[in-house]
Design a protein around this motif. Structure first.
Motif, PDB file in Angstrom:
ATOM      1  N   ALA A 151      -1.445   2.908  -0.683  1.00  0.00           N
ATOM      2  CA  ALA A 151      -2.394   1.846  -0.344  1.00  0.00           C
ATOM      3  C   ALA A 151      -3.180   1.406  -1.567  1.00  0.00           C
ATOM      4  O   ALA A 151      -3.430   0.208  -1.777  1.00  0.00           O
ATOM      5  CB  ALA A 151      -3.339   2.338   0.759  1.00  0.00           C
ATOM      6  N   ALA A 152      -3.551   2.390  -2.416  1.00  0.00           N
ATOM      7  CA  ALA A 152      -4.297   2.038  -3.623  1.00  0.00           C
ATOM      8  C   ALA A 152      -3.442   1.189  -4.564  1.00  0.00           C
ATOM      9  O   ALA A 152      -3.911   0.222  -5.165  1.00  0.00           O
ATOM     10  CB  ALA A 152      -4.766   3.318  -4.329  1.00  0.00           C
ATOM     11  N   LYS A 199      -1.863  -4.026  -6.899  1.00  0.00           N
ATOM     12  CA  LYS A 199      -0.842  -5.062  -7.085  1.00  0.00           C
ATOM     13  C   LYS A 199      -1.339  -6.417  -6.599  1.00  0.00           C
ATOM     14  O   LYS A 199      -1.142  -7.448  -7.240  1.00  0.00           O
ATOM     15  CB  LYS A 199       0.429  -4.660  -6.354  1.00  0.00           C
ATOM     16  CG  LYS A 199       1.596  -5.600  -6.594  1.00  0.00           C
ATOM     17  CD  LYS A 199       2.851  -5.080  -5.922  1.00  0.00           C
ATOM     18  CE  LYS A 199       4.034  -6.008  -6.178  1.00  0.00           C
ATOM     19  NZ  LYS A 199       5.270  -5.518  -5.531  1.00  0.00           N
ATOM     20  N   ARG A 200      -2.007  -6.403  -5.389  1.00  0.00           N
ATOM     21  CA  ARG A 200      -2.553  -7.657  -4.870  1.00  0.00           C
ATOM     22  C   ARG A 200      -3.617  -8.206  -5.813  1.00  0.00           C
ATOM     23  O   ARG A 200      -3.709  -9.415  -6.042  1.00  0.00           O
ATOM     24  CB  ARG A 200      -3.136  -7.426  -3.469  1.00  0.00           C
ATOM     25  CG  ARG A 200      -2.090  -7.274  -2.387  1.00  0.00           C
ATOM     26  CD  ARG A 200      -2.725  -7.436  -1.005  1.00  0.00           C
ATOM     27  NE  ARG A 200      -3.757  -6.426  -0.750  1.00  0.00           N
ATOM     28  CZ  ARG A 200      -3.513  -5.233  -0.215  1.00  0.00           C
ATOM     29  NH1 ARG A 200      -2.269  -4.900   0.128  1.00  0.00           N
ATOM     30  NH2 ARG A 200      -4.490  -4.394  -0.015  1.00  0.00           N
ATOM     31  N   GLN A 201      -4.412  -7.310  -6.385  1.00  0.00           N
ATOM     32  CA  GLN A 201      -5.464  -7.761  -7.294  1.00  0.00           C
ATOM     33  C   GLN A 201      -4.867  -8.409  -8.542  1.00  0.00           C
ATOM     34  O   GLN A 201      -5.342  -9.445  -9.014  1.00  0.00           O
ATOM     35  CB  GLN A 201      -6.344  -6.567  -7.685  1.00  0.00           C
ATOM     36  CG  GLN A 201      -7.543  -6.951  -8.540  1.00  0.00           C
ATOM     37  CD  GLN A 201      -8.503  -7.862  -7.793  1.00  0.00           C
ATOM     38  OE1 GLN A 201      -8.708  -7.705  -6.594  1.00  0.00           O
ATOM     39  NE2 GLN A 201      -9.055  -8.843  -8.473  1.00  0.00           N
ATOM     40  N   ARG A 202      -3.778  -7.767  -9.102  1.00  0.00           N
ATOM     41  CA  ARG A 202      -3.135  -8.353 -10.275  1.00  0.00           C
ATOM     42  C   ARG A 202      -2.517  -9.714  -9.953  1.00  0.00           C
ATOM     43  O   ARG A 202      -2.586 -10.654 -10.743  1.00  0.00           O
ATOM     44  CB  ARG A 202      -2.059  -7.389 -10.798  1.00  0.00           C
ATOM     45  CG  ARG A 202      -2.615  -6.155 -11.488  1.00  0.00           C
ATOM     46  CD  ARG A 202      -1.517  -5.450 -12.288  1.00  0.00           C
ATOM     47  NE  ARG A 202      -0.422  -5.000 -11.443  1.00  0.00           N
ATOM     48  CZ  ARG A 202      -0.375  -3.800 -10.844  1.00  0.00           C
ATOM     49  NH1 ARG A 202      -1.380  -2.928 -11.008  1.00  0.00           N
ATOM     50  NH2 ARG A 202       0.644  -3.467 -10.100  1.00  0.00           N
TER      51      ARG A 202
END
Length: 295
Positions: free
Chosen positions: A41-42, A47-50
């Protein structure tokens, strides 16, 4: 918890000890699975943040590109310099540049930075400037050049027609009002030197390379006229779609000459009558002279 461990170590049967070990392994597996899920999950969040950061950067760059494009579009367009065609061999000639009729001054190509070297000019009889005296009092000098040798086939009647046309051959180059681009520089050089056959070959090459346009047709028509091809010149003059107003007086006069070359005197005289009616027409005197000669 200590009692359970003591019981398992002292009093428990083998089956109970085995079951207890399996239970411990199950708890350990659950703890490991939980840790794996937490790590996954982390990583997904990272990945979503990047991805979000990348999309944000792209949007910023796109906005900057649009802003720069709008700013550049509002800037004044820089003047474009043209490059001439590759040099061609110069045909040696001593032919001068022909003068143009009264009030029919040549227009220099404003799109060219440097005009090609023109042939030496010949002194011609001077006449009063057309704008300084009324047109009715202006004297019409004879044409500097005769008509093309279309009629010279040995017959007296054809020679007589040629002699009449010689008195009306008021043609000249550069063409009035024409602003040719750099693509026509070599053609312009040959036309100034009155090398009409070479100029027409060049125009035919351009005809295969360029989209048909009025500038190309007008240059072709004039060249054919000076080569004695009246019918072909007349057809091209009639194909002009939207010629500028500055071209129109010369186009009318050239249509009359082309009609005479094509032996269509009825059409030619009709054109000359219309020109003669227009007081400020630069070819009015030429048209009146044509009517005197052919009526």
């Amino acid at each position: 918890m200590e009692d359970i461990k003591k019981y398992l170590s002292d009093n428990a049967s083998e089956e109970e000890r085995t079951a207890a070990e399996r239970l411990k392994e199950g708890f350990s597996a659950l703890r490991i699975e939980g840790k794996v899920k937490a790590v996954a999950a982390a990583r997904a969040r990272a990945k979503r943040q990047r991805r979000n950061n990348t999309i944000g950067i792209l949007l910023v760059l796109l906005s900057l590109s649009i802003a720069i494009g709008i700013w550049m579009a509002r800037k004044p367009a820089a003047s474009t310099s043209f490059t001439t065609e590759e040099p061609v061999e110069q045909e040696t000639t001593t032919s001068p540049i022909p003068p143009v009729p009264a009030k029919d001054q040549p227009v220099i190509d404003t799109q060219e930075k440097e005009a090609p070297t023109a042939s030496p000019q010949q002194d011609v009889p001077t006449s009063p400037p057309p704008r300084e005296i009324p047109i009715a009092q202006a004297e019409l000098p004879p044409p500097p050049y005769g008509a093309p040798d279309t009629y010279l086939r040995g017959q007296s009647e054809e020679n007589q027609d040629k002699a009449l046309l010689d008195q009306l051959w008021y043609t000249g180059y550069p063409l009035t009002g024409l602003q040719a681009s750099a693509q026509y520089l070599v053609v312009d050089e040959h036309l100034r030197a009155r090398n009409f056959t070479t100029a027409y070959v060049r125009l035919q090459r351009l005809d295969r390379q360029l989209t048909p346009n009025d500038t190309l047709r007008y240059l072709q028509a004039y060249t054919l006229l000076e080569m004695g091809q009246g019918m072909e010149a007349l057809a091209l003059l009639d194909e002009l779609e939207q010629p500028p107003a500055a071209w129109l007086p010369q186009i009318e006069w050239y249509r009359g000459l082309a009609a005479l070359l094509a032996d269509d005197k009825t059409l030619a005289l009709g054109i000359f009558r219309e020109i003669a009616k227009k007081i400020n027409h630069p070819y009015q005197l030429q048209a009146k002279k044509a009517l005197r000669l052919y009526q």
